[in-house]
Motif scaffolding. Structure first.
Motif, PDB file in Angstrom:
ATOM      1  N   ASP A  65      -9.231  -0.105  -6.179  1.00 14.88           N
ATOM      2  CA  ASP A  65      -8.039   0.500  -6.759  1.00 14.88           C
ATOM      3  C   ASP A  65      -7.383   1.434  -5.744  1.00 14.88           C
ATOM      4  N   PRO A  66      -6.485   0.906  -4.922  1.00 17.11           N
ATOM      5  CA  PRO A  66      -5.841   1.771  -3.936  1.00 17.11           C
ATOM      6  C   PRO A  66      -4.931   2.777  -4.640  1.00 17.11           C
ATOM      7  N   GLY A  67      -4.983   4.007  -4.212  1.00 22.61           N
ATOM      8  CA  GLY A  67      -4.204   5.034  -4.895  1.00 22.61           C
ATOM      9  C   GLY A  67      -2.838   5.295  -4.295  1.00 22.61           C
ATOM     10  N   TRP A  68      -2.607   4.839  -3.078  1.00 22.72           N
ATOM     11  CA  TRP A  68      -1.342   5.121  -2.401  1.00 22.72           C
ATOM     12  C   TRP A  68      -0.257   4.225  -2.978  1.00 22.72           C
ATOM     13  N   HIS A  69       0.884   4.796  -3.276  1.00 23.94           N
ATOM     14  CA  HIS A  69       2.015   4.082  -3.886  1.00 23.94           C
ATOM     15  C   HIS A  69       2.314   2.770  -3.161  1.00 23.94           C
ATOM     16  N   ASN A  70       2.560   1.722  -3.939  1.00 26.56           N
ATOM     17  CA  ASN A  70       3.030   0.437  -3.421  1.00 26.56           C
ATOM     18  C   ASN A  70       1.982  -0.258  -2.553  1.00 26.56           C
ATOM     19  N   SER A  71       0.702  -0.154  -2.936  1.00 25.14           N
ATOM     20  CA  SER A  71      -0.387  -0.743  -2.148  1.00 25.14           C
ATOM     21  C   SER A  71      -1.044  -1.904  -2.888  1.00 25.14           C
ATOM     22  N   THR A  72      -1.434  -2.912  -2.108  1.00 27.80           N
ATOM     23  CA  THR A  72      -2.104  -4.096  -2.633  1.00 27.80           C
ATOM     24  C   THR A  72      -3.322  -4.384  -1.773  1.00 27.80           C
ATOM     25  N   VAL A  73      -4.452  -4.685  -2.410  1.00 28.94           N
ATOM     26  CA  VAL A  73      -5.660  -5.056  -1.676  1.00 28.94           C
ATOM     27  C   VAL A  73      -5.660  -6.566  -1.453  1.00 28.94           C
ATOM     28  N   LEU A  74      -5.909  -6.986  -0.216  1.00 31.25           N
ATOM     29  CA  LEU A  74      -6.048  -8.400   0.114  1.00 31.25           C
ATOM     30  C   LEU A  74      -7.535  -8.732   0.151  1.00 31.25           C
ATOM     31  N   HIS A  75      -7.951  -9.635  -0.729  1.00 30.58           N
ATOM     32  CA  HIS A  75      -9.350 -10.047  -0.797  1.00 30.58           C
ATOM     33  C   HIS A  75      -9.490 -11.441  -0.194  1.00 30.58           C
ATOM     34  N   GLY A  76     -10.716 -11.830   0.051  1.00 29.55           N
ATOM     35  CA  GLY A  76     -10.983 -13.197   0.493  1.00 29.55           C
ATOM     36  C   GLY A  76     -10.844 -13.369   1.995  1.00 29.55           C
ATOM     37  N   ASP A  77     -10.567 -14.592   2.387  1.00 25.38           N
ATOM     38  CA  ASP A  77     -10.486 -14.971   3.794  1.00 25.38           C
ATOM     39  C   ASP A  77      -9.311 -14.269   4.469  1.00 25.38           C
ATOM     40  N   GLY A  99      -6.409  -2.092   7.906  1.00 23.57           N
ATOM     41  CA  GLY A  99      -7.819  -2.161   7.548  1.00 23.57           C
ATOM     42  C   GLY A  99      -8.138  -1.022   6.594  1.00 23.57           C
ATOM     43  N   ARG A 100      -9.269  -1.109   5.907  1.00 22.24           N
ATOM     44  CA  ARG A 100      -9.603  -0.115   4.890  1.00 22.24           C
ATOM     45  C   ARG A 100      -9.699   1.294   5.448  1.00 22.24           C
ATOM     46  N   ARG A 101     -10.380   1.485   6.566  1.00 18.41           N
ATOM     47  CA  ARG A 101     -10.552   2.834   7.114  1.00 18.41           C
ATOM     48  C   ARG A 101      -9.219   3.443   7.524  1.00 18.41           C
ATOM     49  N   SER A 102      -8.367   2.659   8.155  1.00 16.05           N
ATOM     50  CA  SER A 102      -7.050   3.174   8.542  1.00 16.05           C
ATOM     51  C   SER A 102      -6.197   3.460   7.317  1.00 16.05           C
ATOM     52  N   TYR A 103      -6.288   2.575   6.332  1.00 16.28           N
ATOM     53  CA  TYR A 103      -5.569   2.791   5.084  1.00 16.28           C
ATOM     54  C   TYR A 103      -5.980   4.128   4.465  1.00 16.28           C
ATOM     55  N   GLU A 104      -7.275   4.373   4.382  1.00 11.97           N
ATOM     56  CA  GLU A 104      -7.753   5.614   3.776  1.00 11.97           C
ATOM     57  C   GLU A 104      -7.330   6.834   4.582  1.00 11.97           C
ATOM     58  N   PHE A 105      -7.285   6.706   5.911  1.00 11.44           N
ATOM     59  CA  PHE A 105      -6.828   7.796   6.782  1.00 11.44           C
ATOM     60  C   PHE A 105      -5.376   8.138   6.457  1.00 11.44           C
ATOM     61  N   LEU A 155       7.057   2.022   2.063  1.00 10.68           N
ATOM     62  CA  LEU A 155       6.807   0.635   2.474  1.00 10.68           C
ATOM     63  C   LEU A 155       5.753  -0.034   1.591  1.00 10.68           C
ATOM     64  N   PRO A 156       5.879  -1.341   1.357  1.00 11.08           N
ATOM     65  CA  PRO A 156       4.757  -2.076   0.752  1.00 11.08           C
ATOM     66  C   PRO A 156       3.573  -2.037   1.705  1.00 11.08           C
ATOM     67  N   LYS A 157       2.384  -1.784   1.160  1.00 13.19           N
ATOM     68  CA  LYS A 157       1.187  -1.658   1.985  1.00 13.19           C
ATOM     69  C   LYS A 157       0.147  -2.671   1.521  1.00 13.19           C
ATOM     70  N   TYR A 158      -0.426  -3.380   2.475  1.00 16.23           N
ATOM     71  CA  TYR A 158      -1.470  -4.370   2.191  1.00 16.23           C
ATOM     72  C   TYR A 158      -2.711  -3.928   2.950  1.00 16.23           C
ATOM     73  N   VAL A 159      -3.803  -3.769   2.218  1.00 16.65           N
ATOM     74  CA  VAL A 159      -5.040  -3.297   2.829  1.00 16.65           C
ATOM     75  C   VAL A 159      -6.097  -4.384   2.712  1.00 16.65           C
ATOM     76  N   VAL A 160      -6.752  -4.658   3.836  1.00 17.97           N
ATOM     77  CA  VAL A 160      -7.810  -5.657   3.883  1.00 17.97           C
ATOM     78  C   VAL A 160      -9.128  -4.942   3.598  1.00 17.97           C
ATOM     79  N   SER A 161      -9.790  -5.343   2.519  1.00 13.01           N
ATOM     80  CA  SER A 161     -11.048  -4.685   2.161  1.00 13.01           C
ATOM     81  C   SER A 161     -11.867  -5.560   1.232  1.00 13.01           C
ATOM     82  N   ARG A 162     -13.179  -5.509   1.422  1.00 10.25           N
ATOM     83  CA  ARG A 162     -14.095  -6.170   0.487  1.00 10.25           C
ATOM     84  C   ARG A 162     -14.560  -5.214  -0.597  1.00 10.25           C
ATOM     85  N   THR A 163     -14.365  -3.898  -0.364  1.00  7.69           N
ATOM     86  CA  THR A 163     -14.928  -2.909  -1.275  1.00  7.69           C
ATOM     87  C   THR A 163     -13.894  -2.102  -2.050  1.00  7.69           C
ATOM     88  N   LEU A 164     -12.706  -1.950  -1.516  1.00  3.90           N
ATOM     89  CA  LEU A 164     -11.682  -1.137  -2.176  1.00  3.90           C
ATOM     90  C   LEU A 164     -11.134  -1.889  -3.379  1.00  3.90           C
TER      91      LEU A 164
END
Length: 197
Positions: free
Chosen positions: A95-107, A59-65, A84-93
């Protein structure tokens, strides 16, 4: 096809909120009450768990932590978390800054199901209680791993959503970690498909 594995540190009353005391909820670092040997055993458990993951789903908050802490750390756990590849669920994030991160949008359920389809191995979820509630409700969690700390919090966000529907689980493992922690592993028992006539 991948599996979604939730790993959570929980109190005996299943509180997951703020186990490090960094968020100001309790000001108590759960690890502070552990004997040094128990803390070392917990550290080994966390490293072993991370080494078994092929991706992180957060989740976004844990990702940011985590993103605020791990990029500047060294050692085997930091190397694994950073790599590791990281996938973060967020409606607001955006541009994730942590290496190898992707934001998952939508449902979320659809995005998590797609992630499972295209990932080989275990997708680990750490410290993301709201995300975990949604994944459990949609039968997307394959396994729960709980590191149970010997304390009662009395209040705080709990691992399971009290409004959720019953979900059958099967105990797949139980062991002590050090002398005061317990590690429990439960596997999901997904609903049976339609019965044919």
């Amino acid at each position: 096809m991948g599996t979604i594995v939730v790993f959570e540190n929980v109190s005996l009353d299943l509180v997951t909120q703020d186990p490090t005391g960094d968020e100001g909820f309790s000001r108590t670092d759960w690890r502070a009450g552990l004997a040094p040997a128990d803390r070392a055993a917990w550290d080994r458990l966390i490293l072993q768990d991370a080494l078994g993951a092929q991706a992180l789903l957060l989740g976004r908050r844990s990702y940011e932590f985590f993103a605020a802490r791990y990029p500047g750390r060294t050692g085997p756990l930091a190397e694994r978390m950073n790599g590791l590849p990281k996938y973060v669920v967020s409606r607001t994030l955006a541009d994730p800054g942590w290496h190898n991160s992707t934001v998952l949008h939508g449902d979320l359920p659809a995005a998590a199901a797609r992630l499972k389809e295209r990932t080989e191995g275990e997708i680990r979820v750490y410290a993301s209680s709201r995300l975990v509630h949604t994944l459990i409700e949609h039968d997307l969690v394959d396994e729960l791993r709980l590191a149970v700390f010997p304390l009662l919090m009395g209040a705080g966000t709990r691992l399971f959503d009290p409004a959720g529907s019953p979900k059958p689980l099967r105990l797949a493992g139980a062991r002590t970690v050090g002398e005061s922690l317990t590690h429990l592993v439960y596997r999901a028992q997904f609903p049976a498909g339609p019965v044919s006539a």
